[in-house]
Motif scaffolding. Structure first.
Motif, PDB file in Angstrom:
ATOM      1  N   LYS A 191       0.830  -1.202   0.000  1.00 26.88           N
ATOM      2  CA  LYS A 191       0.000   0.000   0.000  1.00 26.88           C
ATOM      3  C   LYS A 191       0.870   1.259   0.000  1.00 26.88           C
ATOM      4  O   LYS A 191       1.954   1.266   0.595  1.00 26.88           O
ATOM      5  CB  LYS A 191      -0.908   0.004   1.218  1.00 26.88           C
ATOM      6  CG  LYS A 191      -1.978  -1.081   1.217  1.00 26.88           C
ATOM      7  CD  LYS A 191      -2.874  -0.949   2.428  1.00 26.88           C
ATOM      8  CE  LYS A 191      -3.972  -2.006   2.410  1.00 26.88           C
ATOM      9  NZ  LYS A 191      -4.870  -1.879   3.589  1.00 26.88           N
ATOM     10  N   PRO A 192       0.389   2.334  -0.651  1.00 29.27           N
ATOM     11  CA  PRO A 192       1.113   3.611  -0.573  1.00 29.27           C
ATOM     12  C   PRO A 192       1.212   4.069   0.867  1.00 29.27           C
ATOM     13  O   PRO A 192       0.343   3.757   1.693  1.00 29.27           O
ATOM     14  CB  PRO A 192       0.234   4.559  -1.405  1.00 29.27           C
ATOM     15  CG  PRO A 192      -0.564   3.660  -2.291  1.00 29.27           C
ATOM     16  CD  PRO A 192      -0.809   2.421  -1.501  1.00 29.27           C
ATOM     17  N   GLN A 193       2.250   4.805   1.169  1.00 30.86           N
ATOM     18  CA  GLN A 193       2.416   5.269   2.537  1.00 30.86           C
ATOM     19  C   GLN A 193       3.018   6.661   2.562  1.00 30.86           C
ATOM     20  O   GLN A 193       3.508   7.168   1.545  1.00 30.86           O
ATOM     21  CB  GLN A 193       3.301   4.304   3.326  1.00 30.86           C
ATOM     22  CG  GLN A 193       4.739   4.212   2.825  1.00 30.86           C
ATOM     23  CD  GLN A 193       5.542   3.197   3.622  1.00 30.86           C
ATOM     24  OE1 GLN A 193       5.145   2.042   3.777  1.00 30.86           O
ATOM     25  NE2 GLN A 193       6.671   3.635   4.148  1.00 30.86           N
ATOM     26  N   LEU A 194       2.980   7.249   3.731  1.00 32.82           N
ATOM     27  CA  LEU A 194       3.519   8.591   3.934  1.00 32.82           C
ATOM     28  C   LEU A 194       5.005   8.507   4.239  1.00 32.82           C
ATOM     29  O   LEU A 194       5.420   7.702   5.069  1.00 32.82           O
ATOM     30  CB  LEU A 194       2.787   9.269   5.092  1.00 32.82           C
ATOM     31  CG  LEU A 194       3.264  10.657   5.510  1.00 32.82           C
ATOM     32  CD1 LEU A 194       2.940  11.672   4.435  1.00 32.82           C
ATOM     33  CD2 LEU A 194       2.623  11.055   6.827  1.00 32.82           C
ATOM     34  N   GLY A 195       5.802   9.308   3.546  1.00 36.79           N
ATOM     35  CA  GLY A 195       7.207   9.392   3.863  1.00 36.79           C
ATOM     36  C   GLY A 195       8.060   8.366   3.144  1.00 36.79           C
ATOM     37  O   GLY A 195       7.570   7.559   2.356  1.00 36.79           O
ATOM     38  N   PRO A 196       9.368   8.394   3.420  1.00 37.03           N
ATOM     39  CA  PRO A 196      10.284   7.469   2.743  1.00 37.03           C
ATOM     40  C   PRO A 196      10.098   6.041   3.239  1.00 37.03           C
ATOM     41  O   PRO A 196       9.565   5.813   4.328  1.00 37.03           O
ATOM     42  CB  PRO A 196      11.663   8.006   3.122  1.00 37.03           C
ATOM     43  CG  PRO A 196      11.451   8.658   4.453  1.00 37.03           C
ATOM     44  CD  PRO A 196      10.074   9.257   4.386  1.00 37.03           C
ATOM     45  N   PHE A 197      10.543   5.088   2.443  1.00 40.28           N
ATOM     46  CA  PHE A 197      10.502   3.679   2.829  1.00 40.28           C
ATOM     47  C   PHE A 197      11.592   2.966   2.050  1.00 40.28           C
ATOM     48  O   PHE A 197      12.166   3.519   1.117  1.00 40.28           O
ATOM     49  CB  PHE A 197       9.127   3.067   2.535  1.00 40.28           C
ATOM     50  CG  PHE A 197       8.742   3.100   1.086  1.00 40.28           C
ATOM     51  CD1 PHE A 197       8.971   2.015   0.252  1.00 40.28           C
ATOM     52  CD2 PHE A 197       8.144   4.238   0.534  1.00 40.28           C
ATOM     53  CE1 PHE A 197       8.630   2.059  -1.091  1.00 40.28           C
ATOM     54  CE2 PHE A 197       7.802   4.282  -0.816  1.00 40.28           C
ATOM     55  CZ  PHE A 197       8.040   3.189  -1.632  1.00 40.28           C
ATOM     56  N   TYR A 198      11.867   1.753   2.439  1.00 43.56           N
ATOM     57  CA  TYR A 198      12.906   1.002   1.757  1.00 43.56           C
ATOM     58  C   TYR A 198      12.305  -0.180   1.027  1.00 43.56           C
ATOM     59  O   TYR A 198      11.574  -0.986   1.616  1.00 43.56           O
ATOM     60  CB  TYR A 198      13.964   0.497   2.742  1.00 43.56           C
ATOM     61  CG  TYR A 198      14.979  -0.407   2.074  1.00 43.56           C
ATOM     62  CD1 TYR A 198      15.917   0.119   1.189  1.00 43.56           C
ATOM     63  CD2 TYR A 198      14.957  -1.777   2.289  1.00 43.56           C
ATOM     64  CE1 TYR A 198      16.828  -0.697   0.548  1.00 43.56           C
ATOM     65  CE2 TYR A 198      15.869  -2.605   1.650  1.00 43.56           C
ATOM     66  CZ  TYR A 198      16.800  -2.067   0.781  1.00 43.56           C
ATOM     67  OH  TYR A 198      17.694  -2.872   0.134  1.00 43.56           O
ATOM     68  N   ASP A 199      12.604  -0.271  -0.272  1.00 44.30           N
ATOM     69  CA  ASP A 199      12.158  -1.410  -1.063  1.00 44.30           C
ATOM     70  C   ASP A 199      13.229  -1.686  -2.122  1.00 44.30           C
ATOM     71  O   ASP A 199      13.412  -0.882  -3.033  1.00 44.30           O
ATOM     72  CB  ASP A 199      10.815  -1.118  -1.732  1.00 44.30           C
ATOM     73  CG  ASP A 199      10.283  -2.330  -2.469  1.00 44.30           C
ATOM     74  OD1 ASP A 199      10.633  -2.504  -3.653  1.00 44.30           O
ATOM     75  OD2 ASP A 199       9.524  -3.115  -1.874  1.00 44.30           O
ATOM     76  N   PRO A 200      13.953  -2.796  -2.012  1.00 46.96           N
ATOM     77  CA  PRO A 200      15.058  -3.060  -2.944  1.00 46.96           C
ATOM     78  C   PRO A 200      14.618  -3.183  -4.393  1.00 46.96           C
ATOM     79  O   PRO A 200      15.370  -2.810  -5.308  1.00 46.96           O
ATOM     80  CB  PRO A 200      15.659  -4.369  -2.416  1.00 46.96           C
ATOM     81  CG  PRO A 200      14.583  -4.998  -1.596  1.00 46.96           C
ATOM     82  CD  PRO A 200      13.796  -3.865  -1.013  1.00 46.96           C
TER      83      PRO A 200
END
Length: 276
Positions: A191-200
């Motif tokens: 799901k879309p989310q707020l802020g940065p995230f990590y996904d290789p």
């Protein structure tokens, strides 16, 4: 009146003593942790290292040559455009490493626009002056991104419209607010989310696209920059050409013509001998 002045003075002192909100430091800390994780994964992946090496090589090449004196106003215009590409490449890579994949892709659209514009200038150098001196109406009718792509496709005899398809991809997934664009705002299949995230998976996809644009940026810049008899300039040129050549062979199965590289190596050796 005295009390009012004192309150006002105290309020102003408090205003001047403010510090950056803790929330922003916390956000920065999170971004740095994602960057560290991204770098670790990149350094463990030979393919990602190939792409990042190419990106850095092009940046190093541009950084070297834009610092040299310009020959004339047209050459200065090219230098400024390559400066813009350098800034874009640095920003796009930085955003990708920190977990802002949509923003990284959005910046890449600007790289593509400048790459196409410089491609037009390579084919018709007289357009550099026309672009530099153009007003808003001329820019919209002659140099708008769509007009530049149409010019290049017509000039090159391309009918598939690949330039337009690639440009629309960046528009729909990054630069414009679209439902499809939410796919870059959260982990793959998440799901879309707020802020940065990590996904290789997303990080690799964004970096691969950036490497392709960086290769084009380096090739376009290389059209305008002469090495002369400067050994440092020749070595910088040689590194970009060799790294780009190996990258193209490995990922696009395009055997390179090594004659230019071999000629440059001979020139470097001759210059070194003369210096001795």
């Amino acid at each position: 009146m005295g009390e009012a002045k004192a309150r006002k003075a105290a309020a102003e002192r408090a205003r001047l003593q403010r510090k950056l909100p803790v929330n922003l430091h916390t956000l920065h800390g999170g971004e740095l942790s994602y960057r560290e994780e991204s770098v670790k994964v990149i350094e463990e992946d030979p393919e990602l290292m190939d792409h990042v090496e190419l990106i850095e090589t092009v940046m190093d090449y541009i950084h070297f040559f834009v610092g040299r004196p310009s020959k004339d106003l047209d050459h200065e215009t090219i230098q400024l455009l390559t400066c813009r590409m350098w800034n874009d490449i640095a920003a796009s890579l930085g955003q990708a490493l920190r977990g802002y994949y949509q923003i990284s892709a959005m910046v890449q659209r600007d790289i593509m626009e400048v790459v196409f514009l410089m491609s037009m200038f390579i084919r018709e150098p007289a357009r550099i002056k026309q672009w530099r001196e153009s007003d808003h109406k001329t820019r919209q009718t002659v140099f708008a991104p769509r007009k530049v792509r149409e010019f290049l496709d017509t000039y090159d005899g391309f009918t598939e419209g690949k330039r337009g398809k690639n440009y629309r991809m960046f528009c729909e997934y990054a630069a414009h607010a679209t439902w499809e664009g939410f796919r870059l705002m959260g982990p793959a299949n998440g799901k879309p989310q707020l802020g940065p995230f990590y996904d290789p998976t997303l990080m690799k996809a964004v970096i691969v696209e950036l490497a392709q644009l960086a290769a084009q940026a380096g090739a376009n810049a290389g059209h305008w920059y002469d090495t002369g008899n400067d050994p440092e300039a020749m070595l910088t040129q040689l590194r970009r050409m060799e790294v780009s050549m190996l990258w193209l062979e490995r990922y696009f199965d395009r055997p390179a013509d090594r004659r230019t590289i071999n000629e440059l190596k001979k020139a470097i050796a001759l210059t070194s001998d003369q210096a001795v």
